[in-house]
Design an enzyme around this catalytic site. Structure first.
Site, mmCIF file in Angstrom:
data_model
loop_
_atom_site.group_PDB
_atom_site.id
_atom_site.type_symbol
_atom_site.label_atom_id
_atom_site.label_comp_id
_atom_site.label_asym_id
_atom_site.label_seq_id
_atom_site.Cartn_x
_atom_site.Cartn_y
_atom_site.Cartn_z
ATOM 1 N N HIS A 102 68.129 -12.109 14.063
ATOM 2 C CA HIS A 102 68.436 -13.050 15.148
ATOM 3 C C HIS A 102 68.213 -12.424 16.522
ATOM 4 O O HIS A 102 68.860 -12.797 17.489
ATOM 5 C CB HIS A 102 69.881 -13.549 15.041
ATOM 6 C CG HIS A 102 70.049 -14.652 14.046
ATOM 7 N ND1 HIS A 102 70.033 -14.432 12.691
ATOM 8 C CD2 HIS A 102 70.202 -15.993 14.205
ATOM 9 C CE1 HIS A 102 70.193 -15.584 12.063
ATOM 10 N NE2 HIS A 102 70.294 -16.539 12.956
ATOM 11 N N GLU B 24 60.546 -25.246 9.887
ATOM 12 C CA GLU B 24 59.800 -24.769 11.058
ATOM 13 C C GLU B 24 58.287 -24.892 10.917
ATOM 14 O O GLU B 24 57.599 -25.252 11.873
ATOM 15 C CB GLU B 24 60.164 -23.306 11.370
ATOM 16 C CG GLU B 24 61.587 -23.100 11.878
ATOM 17 C CD GLU B 24 62.642 -23.177 10.784
ATOM 18 O OE1 GLU B 24 62.270 -23.232 9.583
ATOM 19 O OE2 GLU B 24 63.838 -23.196 11.112
#
Ligand SMILES: Cc1ncc(C[n+]2csc(CCOP(=O)(O)OP(=O)(O)O)c2C)c(N)n1
Ligand SMILES: [Mg+2]
Lengths: 321, 347
Positions: B151, B82
């Site tokens: 998440h 990322e």
């Protein structure tokens, strides 16, 4: 290599050296109010790599990016003015020594975050590929940056996508005072590149001809769509990590090590070689130096006499137009 | 099927008319898809990259079929890296392209803070506007079905503190399409905050390309007694709450700022001027949230207009629990908004 290019490479190395020395000498007057990281001793790396780049190719430098900026053809007056944090500086006094920029010659900004420029240069290389042009990116970084995740992530990405990027690691063995072997298990940097699926070389970074030779081939491979290369150039900084100190002795770098590397001066070595070849003579050397001293004088006086930014510019450029 | 999809499929089909009416109804997900599809078609500089953007699920359907349509050079999968991906996208933007980088979960955005905060957001300022970074980073918050602490985060509040970064958080399909197009056109990096629970929401969406100005809010429901400013998915809860409040005789004005930074202070102050009461509902944890910033602006610019202290309705300052029982206790609902609104108006 043609004679003119050899002389140009010599001139660039000398230009870097003399500018850095002048900065070093001026620093004590406290008018250059920004941290400086000098490249004295490392001139061959930037000079050898950039000699093969076109104006529209990109480079990305680091906190220690004076040499790269000069070698790529960045505007010297604007560079010195930036060190003096003047409005006429290449970043209008907003960047300083660690943030040099000159978009006209493909210098899109250097980063003072170790390893931070590696993804950016990988990104301009991605753009060249997507745009279907043959512009090459060279990313310069130190041995310390090879500790960072961005180095590994970017090399993997560039190899996977066969991007036109050359990673030039200026391995001067130290990140501040921390030796490479205190941070990495082995002398591994170029091997990592090989494991990511690209060509990786370790070469003598004080031999400008060797750097130029490897860089030329790597850049050509980029132009031909053959993917990235990493060139690890062994070299040494003569000055301390930051400022004008030396960082030699107890707790710093061993005196013998320092002396050895100073004896391997990349400029002395190249000038002797060129003299033996009959390309360079004392008169030419003198002329080159004179021309450079003129440039430096002009740049410093331009910088010292330039206005500083005004406080009402503070809020400008947070967002792009 | 990703587990958050299971949860989203169970949600009611919530319809938001928005400030546009027409006869074409689209889901939030399809509106995003259409915005990117049309942007890819009109501007060859636009491309999409990110983990799994070209797989069969196509980022919950938002990128489905785009690779087939525009080719693997314009829509492509990436390694799971990322931070560097963000820098790579930023570098491509500096070289004149208009990347859309997608993080399928907002939690993964945390790995990219160096490139997002230290680099992309600073470049324009640091170099006096000479190098621009027209980058869109899409980031999607999830919720429910045991998404858990890693998440389901809504960390837009953290990023409010980053100069140089624009943040948009559309809640309706109309705004999703219009703001996506504006974000792509914008020359600064834009963080595009999405929420999975909005994906099934439907609303009127024009077929043509249109943009919504970044920095302009919208009033979704007019009212007199209290202003409810809702962030992202909390708009759905706020509209439900307003309906209930109406039955209890309280007229609530529901405002969606749509852009979190720089946000529409005018619409906030004007609404508070009318109602004298302010409740802010945010999807993130309370401390240092977007709600905190809105409250601060209200205190600075509308203090004299307020009849009651400002109220924030946010998630508590805990990581998201996974247990369905604890999850239920964690998330504020329309019910909570109603309770607090009644207190502000009646007490
Ligand atoms: C991410 C990050 N960590 C730490 C630093 C502090 N720092 C500045 S320069 C430097 C050493 C870098 O060493 P190297 O990459 O070998 O470059 P050199 O200074 O030798 O040219 C460090 C650790 C930083 N600027 N950025
Ligand atoms: Mg080093």
């Amino acid at each position: 290599m043609e004679k003119s290019k050899l002389i140009e490479m010599y001139r660039i190395m000398r230009l870097i050296r003399l500018i850095e020395q002048r900065i070093n000498d001026e620093y004590k007057y406290d008018e250059i109010k920004t941290p400086i990281h000098l490249s004295i001793g490392q001139e061959a790396v930037a000079a050898g790599a950039c000699i093969h780049l076109r104006k529209d190719d990109y480079i990305f430098g680091t906190h220690r990016s004076h040499a790269q900026y000069i070698a790529k053809g960045g505007d010297i007056k604007k560079m010195i003015a930036e060190l003096y944090l003047r409005k006429t500086g290449c970043a209008y006094g907003r960047g300083g020594s660690m943030h040099l920029v000159d978009p006209d010659v493909g210098i899109l900004g250097s980063s003072a975050i170790v390893g931070g420029n590696i993804p950016l240069g990988t990104g301009t290389a991605l753009a060249s590929k997507l745009q279907g042009n043959d512009r090459v990116t060279v990313v310069f970084f130190g041995d310390g940056a090879a500790d960072e995740g961005t180095f590994h992530e970017s090399l993997n990405f560039a190899a996977l996508k066969k991007l036109p990027v050359v990673y030039v690691c200026e391995n001067n063995f130290y990140a501040i005072n921390s030796h490479q072997l205190a941070r990495q298990v082995d002398d591994n940097i170029y091997k990592w590149a090989q494991n990511y699926g690209m060509l990786g070389y370790k070469i003598d970074g004080n031999d400008v001809l060797e750097v130029s030779d490897y860089a030329e081939k790597a850049i050509l491979r980029c132009r031909n769509g053959e993917g990235p290369t990493l060139i690890e150039c062994l070299t040494y900084r003569w000055k301390g990590h930051i400022g004008t100190v030396d960082d030699v002795g107890e707790g710093y770098r061993p005196k013998e090590e320092y002396d050895y590397w100073v004896s391997k001066c990349p400029i002395k070595r190249f000038s002797e070689y060129l003299k033996n070849m009959g390309v360079l003579n004392d008169e030419l050397i003198k002329n080159i130096d004179e021309e450079i001293y003129g440039l430096i004088e002009e740049a410093f006086s331009f910088a010292q006499n330039s206005p500083k930014p005004s406080p009402d510019e503070l809020l400008d450029f947070v967002y792009a137009d | 099927m990703p587990w958050t999809t299971v949860q989203v499929e169970k949600l009611d089909n919530f319809f938001i008319s928005g400030d546009f009416t027409g006869n074409r109804i689209l889901s939030y997900r399809d509106a995003l898809h259409e915005a990117m599809d049309q942007s890819l078609a009109r501007d060859p500089r636009v491309f999409i990259m990110g983990e799994g953007v070209d797989d069969v699920a196509g980022v919950f359907g938002t990128t489905k079929g785009l690779k087939e349509k525009y080719g693997a050079n314009r829509v492509f999968d990436t390694p799971i890296a990322e931070n560097s991906l963000t820098g790579i996208a930023a570098g491509a933007a500096m070289a004149g392209l208009r990347p859309i980088l997608i993080h399928a979960r907002m939690d993964f955005l945390l790995l990219s803070f160096d490139q997002l905060v230290n680099h992309a957001s600073k470049w324009c300022y640091m170099f006096g506007g000479q190098v621009k970074v027209p980058l869109v980073v899409r980031t999607i918050s999830a919720r429910g079905w045991g998404s858990g602490a890693q998440h389901s985060q809504c960390i837009q509040g953290m990023l409010m503190n980053v100069p140089g970064l624009k943040i948009v958080a559309p809640a309706t399909p109309y705004d999703a399409k219009g703001l996506m197009i504006s974000s792509i056109i914008d020359n600064s990096p834009v963080l595009f905050v999405e929420h999975r629970w909005l994906y099934k929401t439907t609303g009127y969406v024009p077929e043509e390309l249109y943009s919504i100005p970044i920095g302009r809010g919208v009033i979704h429901r007019r009212g007199e007694d209290i202003t409810i400013v809702a962030v992202s998915y909390m708009l759905v809860e706020a509209l439900k709450a307003a309906e209930k409040l109406q039955q209890a005789g309280i007229s609530a004005e529901v405002v969606d700022l749509r852009t979190l930074k720089p946000f529409d202070e005018k619409i906030l102050v004007e609404s508070v001027e009318k109602t004298g009461r302010l409740l802010i509902a945010d999807t993130g944890c309370k401390t240092g949230s977007v709600a905190s910033e809105i409250a601060a602006v209200a205190a600075e610019k509308a203090f004299h207009l307020l009849k009651k202290p400002v109220k924030r309705v946010c998630c508590p300052d805990t990581p998201t629990p996974t247990s369905d029982v604890l999850e239920k206790a964690f998330y504020p609902t329309a019910e909570d908004i109603c309770t607090e609104a009644v207190k502000l108006v009646k007490e």
